[in-house]
Motif scaffolding. Sequence first.
Motif, short mmCIF file in Angstrom:
data_model
loop_
_atom_site.label_atom_id
_atom_site.label_comp_id
_atom_site.label_asym_id
_atom_site.label_seq_id
_atom_site.Cartn_x
_atom_site.Cartn_y
_atom_site.Cartn_z
N TYR A 47 -12.62 15.75 3.68
CA TYR A 47 -11.95 15.32 2.47
C TYR A 47 -12.86 14.39 1.68
O TYR A 47 -13.33 13.38 2.18
CB TYR A 47 -10.64 14.60 2.81
CG TYR A 47 -9.66 15.52 3.50
CD1 TYR A 47 -9.22 16.69 2.89
CD2 TYR A 47 -9.16 15.21 4.75
CE1 TYR A 47 -8.31 17.52 3.50
CE2 TYR A 47 -8.24 16.04 5.37
CZ TYR A 47 -7.82 17.20 4.74
OH TYR A 47 -6.93 18.02 5.34
N ARG A 91 -4.53 7.04 -1.87
CA ARG A 91 -4.75 7.01 -0.41
C ARG A 91 -4.03 5.81 0.21
O ARG A 91 -4.68 4.92 0.78
CB ARG A 91 -6.23 6.97 -0.08
CG ARG A 91 -6.96 8.23 -0.48
CD ARG A 91 -8.39 8.18 -0.04
NE ARG A 91 -8.50 8.93 1.19
CZ ARG A 91 -9.61 9.52 1.60
NH1 ARG A 91 -10.70 9.42 0.89
NH2 ARG A 91 -9.63 10.18 2.72
N TRP A 93 -2.39 5.46 2.88
CA TRP A 93 -2.42 5.36 4.33
C TRP A 93 -3.86 5.28 4.80
O TRP A 93 -4.78 5.20 4.00
CB TRP A 93 -1.70 6.55 4.96
CG TRP A 93 -0.30 6.65 4.47
CD1 TRP A 93 0.71 5.74 4.68
CD2 TRP A 93 0.26 7.66 3.66
NE1 TRP A 93 1.86 6.14 4.06
CE2 TRP A 93 1.61 7.32 3.42
CE3 TRP A 93 -0.23 8.83 3.09
CZ2 TRP A 93 2.45 8.11 2.66
CZ3 TRP A 93 0.61 9.60 2.34
CH2 TRP A 93 1.93 9.24 2.13
N GLN A 94 -4.09 5.30 6.10
CA GLN A 94 -5.45 5.19 6.61
C GLN A 94 -6.31 6.33 6.09
O GLN A 94 -5.82 7.34 5.64
CB GLN A 94 -5.47 5.14 8.15
CG GLN A 94 -4.94 6.38 8.82
CD GLN A 94 -3.50 6.25 9.20
OE1 GLN A 94 -2.76 5.50 8.60
NE2 GLN A 94 -3.08 7.01 10.19
N ASP A 96 -8.09 8.69 7.30
CA ASP A 96 -8.18 10.00 7.93
C ASP A 96 -7.11 10.97 7.44
O ASP A 96 -7.14 12.14 7.79
CB ASP A 96 -8.09 9.88 9.46
CG ASP A 96 -9.31 9.21 10.04
OD1 ASP A 96 -10.34 9.15 9.34
OD2 ASP A 96 -9.24 8.75 11.19
N ASN A 97 -6.15 10.51 6.67
CA ASN A 97 -5.11 11.39 6.15
C ASN A 97 -5.60 12.16 4.94
O ASN A 97 -6.60 11.80 4.33
CB ASN A 97 -3.87 10.57 5.77
CG ASN A 97 -3.14 10.05 6.98
OD1 ASN A 97 -3.23 10.61 8.06
ND2 ASN A 97 -2.41 8.97 6.80
N ILE A 98 -4.87 13.19 4.58
CA ILE A 98 -5.22 13.98 3.40
C ILE A 98 -5.14 13.08 2.17
O ILE A 98 -4.12 12.43 1.95
CB ILE A 98 -4.26 15.17 3.26
CG1 ILE A 98 -4.41 16.11 4.46
CG2 ILE A 98 -4.54 15.93 1.97
CD1 ILE A 98 -3.40 17.22 4.49
N ARG A 100 -4.36 11.58 -1.33
CA ARG A 100 -3.31 11.80 -2.32
C ARG A 100 -3.37 10.69 -3.37
O ARG A 100 -3.69 9.56 -3.06
CB ARG A 100 -1.93 11.75 -1.67
CG ARG A 100 -1.68 12.85 -0.68
CD ARG A 100 -0.37 12.62 0.05
NE ARG A 100 -0.21 13.55 1.14
CZ ARG A 100 0.68 14.52 1.18
NH1 ARG A 100 1.53 14.66 0.20
NH2 ARG A 100 0.75 15.34 2.20
#
Length: 156
Positions: A47, A91, A93-94, A96-98, A100
């Motif tokens: 990503y 983003r 969240w941490q 490593d998430n997709i 957004r």
Amino acid sequence: MRDIFSFARKTGLGATLGAAFGLLALGQAAEAANPLELNFWLSGPKYDGRLKSCEAALGSVTSQFQEKESTYWNSALTITAYGRIHEVAYRPWQSDNIPRRYCSGDVMLSDGKAHTVHYSIIEDGGFAGYDQGVEWCVTGLDRNWAYNPSCAGAKP
């Protein structure tokens, strides 16, 4: 229940099933993947976090809203204008998430009423993971309750 066991005894079904389970128990054990299998075309997601701006996704929101209203709700409502479009989070969240980008703003509908729209731009969220996808919710018009209450599910 007794009839099932007596039927199995008479027909030899129990012995057949026992033999089948016995052969399965003696089968080869599972093994871990060798280095070639482990790394062959499994590069994983990469990503970049390069997402469209909030304003660039408005065309998708407009067309998807019109399609949903006409197809599922037999309604002629369309989005006629946008205002106060702003980014809410990027983003959240941490890492490593997709990736957004969350955005919100005001919309004016063809019936003359103003509503709030919440939407997110998702990397690799388009059809079959190709291109960026957009998920949205117009407050007061979430008729299938996908993001209820009051489009809270469309916010970060």
